[in-house]
Write a protein that holds these residues in place. Structure first.
Motif, mmCIF file in Angstrom:
data_model
loop_
_atom_site.group_PDB
_atom_site.id
_atom_site.type_symbol
_atom_site.label_atom_id
_atom_site.label_comp_id
_atom_site.label_asym_id
_atom_site.label_seq_id
_atom_site.Cartn_x
_atom_site.Cartn_y
_atom_site.Cartn_z
ATOM 1 N N TYR A 1 42.346 33.810 46.727
ATOM 2 C CA TYR A 1 41.686 33.934 45.426
ATOM 3 C C TYR A 1 41.387 35.414 45.208
ATOM 4 C CZ TYR A 1 41.011 28.874 45.716
ATOM 5 O OH TYR A 1 41.207 27.511 45.826
ATOM 6 N N ILE A 2 42.022 35.979 44.215
ATOM 7 C CA ILE A 2 41.880 37.410 43.936
ATOM 8 C C ILE A 2 40.896 37.567 42.785
ATOM 9 C CG2 ILE A 2 43.106 39.528 43.308
ATOM 10 C CD1 ILE A 2 45.664 38.089 44.427
ATOM 11 N N LEU A 3 39.752 38.192 43.075
ATOM 12 C CA LEU A 3 38.645 38.254 42.130
ATOM 13 C C LEU A 3 38.466 39.672 41.590
ATOM 14 C CD1 LEU A 3 36.055 36.309 44.322
ATOM 15 C CD2 LEU A 3 37.795 35.342 42.822
ATOM 16 N N LYS A 4 38.252 39.763 40.302
ATOM 17 C CA LYS A 4 37.858 41.026 39.663
ATOM 18 C C LYS A 4 36.427 40.843 39.175
ATOM 19 C CE LYS A 4 39.209 45.195 38.373
ATOM 20 N NZ LYS A 4 39.758 46.187 39.312
ATOM 21 N N ILE A 5 35.485 41.506 39.842
ATOM 22 C CA ILE A 5 34.062 41.305 39.570
ATOM 23 C C ILE A 5 33.590 42.291 38.516
ATOM 24 C CG2 ILE A 5 31.756 41.263 40.594
ATOM 25 C CD1 ILE A 5 33.058 40.623 43.272
ATOM 26 N N VAL A 6 32.914 41.760 37.492
ATOM 27 C CA VAL A 6 32.431 42.571 36.376
ATOM 28 C C VAL A 6 30.900 42.568 36.376
ATOM 29 C CG1 VAL A 6 32.473 42.920 33.873
ATOM 30 C CG2 VAL A 6 34.463 41.935 35.032
ATOM 31 N N PRO A 7 30.244 43.722 36.603
ATOM 32 C CA PRO A 7 28.776 43.773 36.546
ATOM 33 C C PRO A 7 28.270 43.370 35.169
ATOM 34 C CG PRO A 7 29.670 45.772 37.552
ATOM 35 C CD PRO A 7 30.833 45.030 36.968
ATOM 36 N N THR A 8 27.193 42.598 35.152
ATOM 37 C CA THR A 8 26.634 42.075 33.900
ATOM 38 C C THR A 8 25.123 42.252 33.908
ATOM 39 O OG1 THR A 8 28.413 40.430 33.800
ATOM 40 C CG2 THR A 8 26.496 40.058 32.389
ATOM 41 N N TYR B 1 33.303 37.164 36.889
ATOM 42 C CA TYR B 1 34.548 37.521 37.559
ATOM 43 C C TYR B 1 35.715 36.725 36.990
ATOM 44 C CZ TYR B 1 33.751 33.256 40.367
ATOM 45 O OH TYR B 1 33.528 31.956 40.777
ATOM 46 N N THR B 2 36.861 37.364 37.036
ATOM 47 C CA THR B 2 38.118 36.692 36.725
ATOM 48 C C THR B 2 38.817 36.370 38.041
ATOM 49 O OG1 THR B 2 39.303 38.805 36.545
ATOM 50 C CG2 THR B 2 38.346 37.894 34.526
ATOM 51 N N VAL B 3 39.705 35.412 38.012
ATOM 52 C CA VAL B 3 40.319 34.973 39.265
ATOM 53 C C VAL B 3 41.792 34.651 39.060
ATOM 54 C CG1 VAL B 3 39.587 32.589 38.831
ATOM 55 C CG2 VAL B 3 40.128 33.314 41.168
ATOM 56 N N ALA B 4 42.567 35.005 40.052
ATOM 57 C CA ALA B 4 43.966 34.575 40.158
ATOM 58 C C ALA B 4 44.140 34.052 41.587
ATOM 59 C CB ALA B 4 44.915 35.736 39.880
#
Length: 290
Positions: free
Chosen positions: A187-194, A209-212
């Motif tokens: 699971y490849i996660l792109k974490i976005v601070p919020t 986060y988005t996931v692929a």
């Protein structure tokens, strides 16, 4: 001659006996008042309610966190014994922890044949990964079954705000029970601070986060299949900020004045046009139109 202050009155009054009421004017007046009431209630509802404004900027919003992000993981592996399940954490700062056990719990499933892993841990704000595997087990199983269901994977504080819809728990409900039992899962996660700022100015920090994902069979250097469930993450430099706001009082008053003034002006023009047209029609009927 004494000065008469009434000269400044721009709203001169017309004697009542010089005005002429009409049925059309009465209908327009009633409709005008109802229309004003409807718009007033709409504006009042918008003034009382809060709105959520979002913006994007480049920065680390939570500088007091010590460079850490809190992680909550809840995952079920129905075909793997609890004594075999472990959590490993590693990142680009040199952290390499095998069999993390702090703030974690293993709950047996299916009469001990399966396991539900719940963990609360922190990761550094650098690219890295954490993975569920059998690497920390005393003896490696022959054919570990990594089929699983993810109940929760979230980062940072939990935001319970109805007007904010984001991917704070994007992997919730991910079901891999029908996949290859010996396959590894990436699971490849792109974490976005919020950041969420309420009306009082208090800020809460969370992460979307988005996931692929991909699925594959991995072999060790000895030729054995050692599957794992990998969560590889990286942080986005872009921060999303949600701010609670309420319409300022001056804007509400301006809107109400515009509604009342605009409605009466348009209604007056409409009434004047209808009255002029009706008078002209009467003259035509009487044969007095030149």
């Amino acid at each position: 001659m004494p000065f008469d202050f009434r000269r400044f009155d721009i709203y001169r009054k017309v004697p009542k006996d010089l005005t002429q009421p009409t049925y059309t004017g009465a209908i327009i007046s009633v409709c005008c008042c109802l229309f004003i009431l409807f718009l007033f209630l709409s504006e009042l509802t918008g003034f009382i309610a809060t709105e959520i404004v979002n913006e994007l900027y480049v920065d680390d919003p939570d500088k007091d966190s010590g460079g850490k992000i809190e992680v909550n993981l809840n995952i079920s592996l129905p075909n793997l014994h609890c004594e075999l399940v472990g959590l490993d954490i590693q990142d680009e700062m040199g952290r390499h922890e095998v069999g993390h056990i702090d703030n974690s719990m293993k709950i047996p499933l299916n009469n001990g044949d399966g396991c539900r892993f719940e963990g609360h841990f922190s990761i550094n704000k650098v690219p890295g990964n954490f993975h569920v595997s059998t690497h920390s087990a005393t003896a490696q199983p022959q054919n570990p079954d990594m089929t699983h269901v993810i109940h929760k994977l979230s980062f940072g504080d939990k935001l319970q705000v109805h007007n904010v819809h984001g991917a704070f728990n994007a992997l919730e409900g991910a079901d891999k029970l029908s996949s290859n039992p010996l396959a590894s899962h990436d699971y490849i996660l792109k974490i976005v601070p919020t950041v969420y700022e309420d009306m009082s100015g208090k800020q809460r920090y969370s992460y979307q986060y988005t996931v692929a994902n991909k699925e594959y069979v991995a072999y060790s250097h000895t030729g054995r299949i050692i599957p794992a469930i990998w969560f590889r993450y990286d942080l986005s430099p872009i921060t999303v900020k949600y701010t609670e706001r309420r319409q300022p009082l001056y804007r509400f008053i301006t809107s109400i004045c515009a509604i009342i003034g605009g409605t009466f002006t348009v209604a007056g023009i409409l009434d004047s046009c209808i009255f002029t047209a009706s008078e002209a029609w009467k003259k035509i009927q009487l044969g007095k139109m030149q």
